[in-house]
Write a protein that holds these residues in place. Structure first.
Motif, mmCIF file in Angstrom:
data_model
loop_
_atom_site.group_PDB
_atom_site.id
_atom_site.type_symbol
_atom_site.label_atom_id
_atom_site.label_comp_id
_atom_site.label_asym_id
_atom_site.label_seq_id
_atom_site.Cartn_x
_atom_site.Cartn_y
_atom_site.Cartn_z
ATOM 1 N N THR A 156 56.923 1.786 -18.971
ATOM 2 C CA THR A 156 57.862 0.744 -19.396
ATOM 3 C C THR A 156 57.678 -0.522 -18.565
ATOM 4 O O THR A 156 57.574 -1.635 -19.098
ATOM 5 N N LEU A 157 57.607 -0.322 -17.242
ATOM 6 C CA LEU A 157 57.409 -1.497 -16.381
ATOM 7 C C LEU A 157 56.087 -2.173 -16.718
ATOM 8 O O LEU A 157 56.003 -3.400 -16.780
ATOM 9 N N GLY A 158 55.065 -1.355 -16.980
ATOM 10 C CA GLY A 158 53.760 -1.920 -17.324
ATOM 11 C C GLY A 158 53.850 -2.770 -18.583
ATOM 12 O O GLY A 158 53.334 -3.890 -18.628
ATOM 13 N N VAL A 159 54.519 -2.231 -19.605
ATOM 14 C CA VAL A 159 54.624 -2.969 -20.869
ATOM 15 C C VAL A 159 55.416 -4.255 -20.676
ATOM 16 O O VAL A 159 55.024 -5.326 -21.162
ATOM 17 N N VAL A 160 56.527 -4.149 -19.935
ATOM 18 C CA VAL A 160 57.340 -5.342 -19.706
ATOM 19 C C VAL A 160 56.512 -6.394 -18.978
ATOM 20 O O VAL A 160 56.504 -7.576 -19.349
ATOM 21 N N TRP A 161 55.770 -5.972 -17.941
ATOM 22 C CA TRP A 161 54.944 -6.924 -17.205
ATOM 23 C C TRP A 161 53.922 -7.567 -18.139
ATOM 24 O O TRP A 161 53.752 -8.782 -18.169
ATOM 25 N N LEU A 162 53.284 -6.702 -18.937
ATOM 26 C CA LEU A 162 52.214 -7.195 -19.801
ATOM 27 C C LEU A 162 52.753 -8.194 -20.831
ATOM 28 O O LEU A 162 52.134 -9.222 -21.100
ATOM 29 N N MET A 163 53.919 -7.870 -21.403
ATOM 30 C CA MET A 163 54.418 -8.711 -22.483
ATOM 31 C C MET A 163 55.117 -9.962 -21.962
ATOM 32 O O MET A 163 55.099 -11.004 -22.612
ATOM 33 N N TYR A 164 55.799 -9.861 -20.820
ATOM 34 C CA TYR A 164 56.635 -10.984 -20.400
ATOM 35 C C TYR A 164 56.173 -11.679 -19.123
ATOM 36 O O TYR A 164 56.691 -12.723 -18.766
ATOM 37 N N ARG A 165 55.207 -11.097 -18.416
ATOM 38 C CA ARG A 165 54.807 -11.719 -17.160
ATOM 39 C C ARG A 165 53.326 -12.105 -17.124
ATOM 40 O O ARG A 165 52.906 -12.814 -16.240
ATOM 41 N N SER A 166 52.554 -11.609 -18.070
ATOM 42 C CA SER A 166 51.124 -11.905 -17.986
ATOM 43 C C SER A 166 50.749 -13.036 -18.948
ATOM 44 O O SER A 166 51.483 -13.339 -19.891
ATOM 45 N N ARG A 167 49.604 -13.633 -18.692
ATOM 46 C CA ARG A 167 49.094 -14.666 -19.592
ATOM 47 C C ARG A 167 48.911 -14.088 -20.988
ATOM 48 O O ARG A 167 49.192 -14.736 -22.002
ATOM 49 N N TRP A 168 48.415 -12.858 -21.019
ATOM 50 C CA TRP A 168 48.125 -12.254 -22.305
ATOM 51 C C TRP A 168 49.396 -12.087 -23.140
ATOM 52 O O TRP A 168 49.425 -12.396 -24.331
ATOM 53 N N GLY A 169 50.477 -11.633 -22.459
ATOM 54 C CA GLY A 169 51.752 -11.470 -23.147
ATOM 55 C C GLY A 169 52.251 -12.791 -23.705
ATOM 56 O O GLY A 169 52.797 -12.874 -24.805
ATOM 57 N N LEU A 170 52.022 -13.840 -22.925
ATOM 58 C CA LEU A 170 52.417 -15.175 -23.372
ATOM 59 C C LEU A 170 51.690 -15.533 -24.661
ATOM 60 O O LEU A 170 52.281 -16.054 -25.613
ATOM 61 N N ARG A 171 50.386 -15.195 -24.684
ATOM 62 C CA ARG A 171 49.608 -15.487 -25.892
ATOM 63 C C ARG A 171 50.128 -14.677 -27.079
ATOM 64 O O ARG A 171 50.229 -15.194 -28.190
ATOM 65 N N VAL A 172 50.473 -13.411 -26.809
ATOM 66 C CA VAL A 172 51.004 -12.577 -27.900
ATOM 67 C C VAL A 172 52.275 -13.199 -28.454
ATOM 68 O O VAL A 172 52.408 -13.425 -29.656
ATOM 69 N N ARG A 173 53.191 -13.529 -27.548
ATOM 70 C CA ARG A 173 54.475 -14.029 -28.032
ATOM 71 C C ARG A 173 54.307 -15.365 -28.732
ATOM 72 O O ARG A 173 54.964 -15.647 -29.725
ATOM 73 N N SER A 174 53.399 -16.166 -28.222
ATOM 74 C CA SER A 174 53.189 -17.460 -28.877
ATOM 75 C C SER A 174 52.570 -17.277 -30.263
ATOM 76 O O SER A 174 52.970 -17.933 -31.222
ATOM 77 N N THR A 175 51.628 -16.334 -30.372
ATOM 78 C CA THR A 175 51.015 -16.092 -31.679
ATOM 79 C C THR A 175 52.049 -15.620 -32.685
ATOM 80 O O THR A 175 52.061 -16.050 -33.841
ATOM 81 N N THR A 206 65.362 -1.842 -26.760
ATOM 82 C CA THR A 206 64.742 -0.566 -27.082
ATOM 83 C C THR A 206 65.071 0.475 -26.024
ATOM 84 O O THR A 206 65.402 1.621 -26.343
ATOM 85 N N VAL A 207 65.009 0.078 -24.743
ATOM 86 C CA VAL A 207 65.313 1.027 -23.669
ATOM 87 C C VAL A 207 66.750 1.508 -23.801
ATOM 88 O O VAL A 207 67.025 2.716 -23.796
ATOM 89 N N VAL A 208 67.672 0.565 -23.960
ATOM 90 C CA VAL A 208 69.081 0.948 -24.031
ATOM 91 C C VAL A 208 69.338 1.844 -25.241
ATOM 92 O O VAL A 208 70.015 2.874 -25.140
#
Lengths: 306, 388
Positions: A169-188, A257-259
């Protein structure tokens, strides 16, 4: 129904922990779906089968490890989990390439096409591994249980899965909300044209995002097979619950989703003790639907205006 | 009404209806033995649901993954009536409590539950089959559509509902027959339902009802309501801003689809002689969608062909190559969705029909140039994309 206060506490603790194992698997499944469905709006009905793919990968690694000697049986799981992720990830990429990318503008049709995929995968598992349920060898350090008081009995493998869930979970959160790649995903996902205009390769973003969701489902499979045996159709049992978790939590929100996975798993597990498993499930599902009728956007509203 | 007649008797509808009527009422009964005819009848019972899905999903944009629920209500209502008729005190004399269905006796239930009582009456049962599924669908629709739940969320919630129903039926086996369902049905008003004569009668009854349902669907689509429904599917907000209460349009079509499914369920029970949760669960409910998708989501007649084709394919393949069946149906499903979103009817409209029309003109059976009317099948999503 006479329970003393102490009994109730013990029941709550035990059922609560049983609920936590269920919560872990449900959350791992739902995380993958939250990425695929919440971000990409693709409805992957074959998500359960990707989980089973991870579970069978774990089983294969376990079988191979058994041939290598006792030391391998002890620690194969450390290799099996990354491999479960990798197999589901690569297969997910292939599916995105062949199928999903043609259907992005027809979300309801992804549902139908991936259902067809699910049928094919189920039969594939049956042809390769047989219809019987299998389970990998449990390493001895995952066996047994921890008993803080005589009435409470907490299995070790359940705790291991919890730990795995927290890490993923922490990995996914980091990837989606803290990494450059996550930024690209959310922007796309927010604006495909603009993202492409600023130089993001949106095709690759789509492919990797879908594959990542599938890979997380693979990890869920590795976790699942530690507490329960795997059959070709094990995935179907979870798919309805998983979708409800994501929808109930508010699609697109990882914390939601977690909650919601926690509430659903705990509610069901505690009710199970009092009502029996089938009525507990019915009650939980009805409550979720009732809440969804009142709050169709789920518990955690996404702030995006559509 | 004029419009409706045109739709029913006009050039577009009539030849298709006549061909289907010929196949179902003349060709099949003349060429098939009673067993195959009975099998066909079962597929036709599923076709009721597929026709309903064409209306709700194809024209209303409401993809329901829970049609098994309504099929099940109709089927179980019929099964409850037949079961009570089969459970006379004389026939069940060896039970601890004679006069109640056998599975209740096995589950230590000593009196008939209250909700079984009215099913002693055939009139009530028929009324229940005709109203309960529609009312239930209307209730679900009301709860969801007035809250603007739609699209994917609707699909998932209907799937959850059918899950709930299956778990309930399996869990409460003393009241429902559990996982085995309601079996061992014998007579309808003293008339043995397993004789060849009865099976043939049921087959024809199914066909006639199916045509009634299709005609109803065609009529509904030809009215102004039908047009607003399609408009809602394509541009919901525009219709809402035009002053229509969109939710009620959706509720109606969903209830209509539920109504049709319920009739199908009842006809299924009559022809098969049992009802069980395996026929109404998540997987059968998605299969109904497959039938509609294969036939063509915008074609009421296509739904019938889709149900028959998938049904026969399953019987033939599952017997010859049980291993391959799931691969095949999965691949067919993917192929239909990806390459022929409008199913067989869509393929017919784009590939076969222009040639047929050209042929008719060339032979002098139809005057004038080939018709230039655009196909009715407009891809709603593509249309939406184009407008953006």
């Amino acid at each position: 129904m006479d329970y003393s206060m102490q009994d109730l506490m013990a029941i709550t603790a035990m059922q609560g922990f049983a609920g936590l194992s269920f919560f872990s698997v449900l959350l791992l499944m739902a995380l993958g779906l939250a990425i695929i469905f919440g971000q990409m709006r693709v409805i992957n009905m074959a998500h359960g089968e990707f989980m089973v793919l991870g579970a069978y990968t774990t089983y294969m690694v376990s079988t191979l490890a058994a041939g290598l000697g006792p030391w391998a049986t002890e620690y194969y799981i450390l290799l099996a989990i990354p491999l479960a992720f990798l197999s589901a990830f690569l297969f997910g990429m292939l599916i995105e390439l062949l199928m999903i990318r043609h259907l992005y503008h027809r979300p309801l049709d992804t549902l139908l096409a991936t259902w067809g995929l699910a049928l094919i995968m189920q039969q594939g598992f049956r042809s390769i591994f047989g219809a019987r349920e299998v389970s990998p060898n449990t390493p001895s350090w995952l066996e047994g249980s921890w008993r803080p008081t005589p009435m409470i009995d907490i299995p070790i493998n359940g705790m291991a899965i919890m730990a795995l869930t927290v890490i993923v979970t922490l990995g996914v959160v980091w990837l989606m909300y803290r990494s450059r790649w996550g930024l690209r995903v959310r922007s796309t996902m927010a604006s495909r044209e603009m993202s492409a205009a600023v130089g993001i390769n949106t095709r690759w973003v789509d492919r990797l995002t879908f594959a990542l969701g599938c890979g997380v489902a693979g990890i869920a499979g590795a976790a699942f097979t530690m507490i329960s045996s795997t059959g070709p159709t094990s995935g179907t049992l979870y798919i309805v619950d998983t979708f409800l978790v994501v929808v109930f939590g508010g699609a697109g929100s990882i914390s939601g989703t977690v909650v919601s996975a926690f509430l659903i798993a705990q509610g069901q597990s505690i009710l199970e003790f009092f009502l029996g498993s089938s009525m507990a499930k019915v009650t939980t599902l009805l409550v979720i639907i009732a809440i969804l009728m009142m709050r169709p956007e789920g518990l955690f509203k996404s702030k995006v205006r559509r | 009404m004029n419009n409706a007649l045109q739709m029913l008797l006009g050039k577009k509808g009539l030849p298709g209806l006549l061909i289907l009527a010929f196949i179902l009422l003349v060709l099949f009964p003349l060429t098939m033995d009673v067993d195959s005819l009975n099998l066909t009848g079962r597929f036709l019972a599923f076709a009721f649901v597929a026709v309903g899905l064409v209306l709700a999903w194809g024209y209303g944009g409401l993809l329901s993954l829970g049609q098994g629920l309504f099929f099940g209500i109709g089927g179980y209502a019929m099964a409850m009536y037949l079961k009570l008729e089969a459970s006379t005190p004389e026939a069940t004399a060896i039970q601890t409590t004679p006069g109640i269905p056998d599975f209740m006796d096995w589950n230590q239930i000593t009196a008939l539950p209250w909700f079984w009582e009215p099913f002693h009456s055939l009139t009530f049962t028929v009324l229940a089959i005709l109203t309960l599924p529609a009312l239930f669908a209307a209730f679900i629709g009301f709860a969801l559509f007035t809250r603007r739940v739609s699209g994917v969320f609707f699909a998932i919630i209907t799937q959850a509902m059918v899950t709930i129903a299956t778990i309930l039926v399996i869990g409460q086996q003393g009241y429902t027959g559990g996982v085995n369902g309601i079996t061992d049905l014998r007579t309808l008003k003293g008339w043995d339902i397993h004789t060849d004569q009865a099976l043939v009668v049921f087959y024809f009854a199914t066909v006639v009802l199916l045509f009634a349902v299709i005609a109803l669907g065609m009529w509904v689509l030809s009215t102004k309501y039908g047009r607003i429904l399609m408009a809602t599917r394509d541009q919901e907000n525009r219709i809402r801003y035009s002053g229509y209460s969109v939710a009620y349009f959706k509720i109606f079509i969903f209830a209509l689809a539920g109504f049709m499914s319920g009739i199908g369920g009842a006809m299924f029970t009559l022809q098969v002689g049992f009802m069980s949760p395996s026929i109404i669960g998540i997987i059968p409910s998605i299969e109904f969608v497959i039938f509609a998708a294969v036939g063509g989501r915008l074609s009421l007649l296509g739904a019938v062909y889709g149900s028959l084709l998938v049904g026969y394919a399953r019987v033939t393949f599952a017997e010859a190559f049980p291993q391959l069946w799931l691969f095949l149906i999965g691949a067919v499903f993917i192929a239909v969705v990806m390459f022929a979103p409008y199913g067989l009817a869509g393929l017919y409209n784009t590939h076969v029909r222009p040639r047929v029309e050209a042929f008719l003109v060339r032979m002098g059976w139809r005057p004038g140039a080939p018709p230039s009317d655009t196909p009715r099948a407009i891809d709603p999503q593509a249309a939406q994309e184009a407008r953006k």
